[in-house]
Design an enzyme around this catalytic site. Structure first.
Site, PDB file in Angstrom:
ATOM      1  CD  GLU A  46      17.100  12.635  19.033  1.00  0.00           C
ATOM      2  OE1 GLU A  46      18.190  11.556  18.002  1.00  0.00           O
ATOM      3  OE2 GLU A  46      16.089  11.330  20.068  1.00  0.00           O
ATOM      4  NE  ARG A 280      29.469  11.090  11.935  1.00  0.00           N
ATOM      5  CZ  ARG A 280      28.836  10.804  12.851  1.00  0.00           C
ATOM      6  NH1 ARG A 280      27.398   9.980  13.197  1.00  0.00           N
ATOM      7  NH2 ARG A 280      28.961  11.740  13.971  1.00  0.00           N
ATOM      8  CE  LYS A 290      22.618  15.010  17.539  1.00  0.00           C
ATOM      9  NZ  LYS A 290      21.583  14.998  16.574  1.00  0.00           N
TER      10      LYS A 290
END
Length: 581
Positions: A46, A280, A290
């Site tokens: 994104e 992850r 982020k």
RNA sequence: UCCCCGGUUGUGUAAUGGUAGCACAGCAGACUCUGGAUCUGCUUGUGGGGGUUCGAAUCCUCCCUGGGGAACCA
């Protein structure tokens, strides 16, 4: 292909046995069973922040899995939330993935290009009677879904949800309402399109998830063409399907969404992409989120997304990391489904190993102290030969000027030597790297402050180049820079961004931003380097002998060079010192 | 404890019913004109209990424990 790249994956075509991670095993099986006849993956960022090393892990899995099976990999921006997204992020992500060698070429896509097709698929679902327009507010949706209720033991229970009163609207009415949603007839947030699944489903994401919301927000690519935007859960599987993606690889947090992913694909009757999840990346003493990274940038804790302390790709690049070292690291950590916290020392090890092989050696003094050679013939300069890279003979040699006044490292002299110290102290001899063997005869002290301002020594002319003709054992070798030919430089030293191993685990009530390491940046402005460094160019990495690997920083200007320490050398003296303390 | 997914040396990852291995970290030593590099050696592990089996990290079961999930974010 280099070693580190091949390390990042295993040979394709194996029968699924030892050596393959669980994803490649599954892909192998899917090809064998005929579930798919080809392999296609996708990188789905994104555009709302810069790429960090956690994304790089995901990207490289997507990229190399496709490559290993002779397939293709799409770069698709999942841009369906106009409030947070921006073209600058698209550019940054493209640049960084390309730098890493994860180059999808012209296979560049945007979910926003599918808005029309996604709308049509939504209409299809409405017609099938499995999607409806709902008038409930976001708060009401949450309540109807079955909100958390603390029971007597204060344990969270999840009761079944209740159907929305609008759930059974006739198809025609839904069609009409949805069209008018798109046409802009309703206020933001007043209506949604929802999938009609099961409000009593044990998996909360299956309780009639929202497919579209109304939001009059300017989109960085489609502008104001739309006032309804699709949600991730609806958009993602169908975008995958539209692209013919076979294996949609993502992180564990989406695991619980997989049934929904499959539901949309089944109901929309599109290409059956398969989602597979892996864990992850987490690294000690830093954050890979982020949201957190954005806050560090916004609060000015760091100088920007590309601050050399940031775990972003841009930050790592500016720090002096090479793509090879990052791929080596990613290959070593592997792929699994267990929550992991990787020691940042492994990342640093990978960099050292890479730079040891390729970085030219150079001498620089970070915290200078004057060394006066009392018996040096006044006014003469000697040009000494120095090896550029002992790991690589083809790197050749260079000349380094030597004279009667040198800069040496303040740490390399001790008025009173600690145990096992074998550098300069009164009466002791050391070798000046590639130069001469010198013997310390004394030192000058500022009578006022007690600070040592110069060290005095004599040199042995028979030891030119550093060799002792009498086979004398000289334990210490120190680096130096000729004082009158030195190039002044600034050296920036970095330490871990957070003192805590797991910065996310902040005590209740503590703002995590306050836990950053206040000493993570140390700028040494009075450093000196040998003359050859004046030629340093952007992108260059050097080993400053005995100090670490340094790279040219973009803050450099003609005549004022700045170098970032990428990583220090392994320092066994530091360990001895630590033990003695 | 409503649903889902995990637990192999300090960390990360292999072993897919048959000798628990590798890497990083740590420790010790050798070598060295970088206290670098290189080389050698060493320590530490299958969360626990039952079961199946000639044999279990692996299969079954119960327990313990960690993570994720109730956004009109992705």
């Amino acid at each position: 292909m280099n070693d580190s790249e091949s390390n990042a994956r295993t040979a394709p075509g194996a029968e699924g046995g030892p050596g393959l991670d669980f994803i490649r095993e599954a892909v192998t099986e899917d090809l064998k069973s005929g579930r798919y006849s080809y392999v296609r993956t996708r990188l789905p960022p994104e555009p709302n922040g810069w790429m960090h090393i956690g994304h790089a892990k995901a990207f490289s899995i997507d990229y190399f899995v496709a490559k290993d099976f002779g397939g293709t990999c799409n770069l698709r921006f999942d841009d369906t939330n106009p409030a947070k997204e921006d073209m600058s992020y698209v550019e940054a992500i493209k640049r960084d993935s390309k730098w890493l060698g994860l180059d999808c070429g012209d296979r560049l896509f945007f979910a926003s290009d599918y808005y029309e097709k996604l709308y049509d698929l939504a209409v299809k679902l409405i017609k099938k009677g499995v999607a409806y327009v709902d008038d409930l507010s976001d708060q009401e949706i949450r309540e109807y879904r079955g909100t958390a209720v603390p029971d007597k033991n204060n344990i969270t229970m999840t009761p079944p949800g209740r159907n929305s009163p609008y759930r059974d609207r006739p198809v025609d009415e839904n069609l009409d309402l949805f069209a008018r949603m798109r046409a802009g007839e309703f206020a933001d947030g007043s209506k949604t399109l929802r999938a009609k699944i099961d409000m009593a489903h044990p998996n909360l994401v299956m309780r009639d998830p929202v497919m579209y919301r109304i939001r009059r927000e300017h989109h960085y690519r489609v502008g104001d063409a739309w006032c309804i935007y699709p949600m991730y859960d609806f958009q993602h599987p169908l975008s995958d399907a539209l692209e013919g993606v076979t294996h949609s690889l993502c992180s564990l947090e989406y695991e619980i969404h997989r049934p929904l992913y499959e539901w949309f694909i089944r109901e929309a009757e599109v290409f059956p992409s398969r989602q597979i999840e892996f864990s992850r990346l987490n690294i000690t003493h830093t954050v890979l989120s982020k949201r957190w990274l954005l806050r560090l940038v916004q609060d000015g804790v760091v100088s920007g997304w590309d601050d050399p302390r940031m775990p972003t790709i841009a930050g790592l690049r500016r720090r002096g990391y090479t793509p090879e070292s990052i791929h080596d690291f990613l290959g070593r950590i592997g792929i699994a489904k267990t929550d992991s916290l990787v020691d940042i020392q492994l990342l640093e090890h990978c960099l050292r190993e890479d730079l040891n092989r390729r970085a030219n050696r150079v001498m620089a003094v970070l915290r200078p102290l004057k060394l006066i050679i009392e018996n040096w013939p006044a006014g003469t300069v000697d040009e000494l030969d120095a090896v550029n890279n002992p790991e690589d003979a083809s790197a050749g040699t260079r000349k380094v000027p030597f004279s009667g006044e040198l800069w040496i490292e303040r740490d390399d002299f001790a008025e009173v030597p600690p145990p096992k110290y074998f550098r300069l102290f009164p009466g002791n001899s050391v070798r000046l790297r590639y130069g001469y063997i010198v013997t310390c005869t004394g030192f000058d002290k500022d009578p006022a402050t007690g600070e040592i301002i110069a060290v005095r020594c004599t040199y042995d002319p028979d030891t030119r180049g550093g060799n002792a003709p009498d086979n004398r054992k000289v334990k210490g070798t120190i680096h130096w820079v000729s004082a009158d030919r030195a190039v002044p430089v600034e050296a920036r030293l970095f330490d871990k961004l957070f003192v805590a191993e797991r910065p996310m685990d902040v005590p209740e009530g503590v703002d995590w931003v306050t836990t950053v390491n206040k000493d993570s940046l140390e700028a040494l402005t009075g450093a000196y380097a040998e003359p050859s460094l004046a030629e340093a160019m952007p992108g260059a990495s050097y080993q400053f002998e005995r100090l670490g690997y340094f790279c040219y920083d973009s803050d450099s200007k003609p005549g004022s060079l700045v170098f970032n320490r990428s990583v220090s050398l392994r320092d066994s003296w530091a360990k001895i010192e630590k033990k003695q303390a």
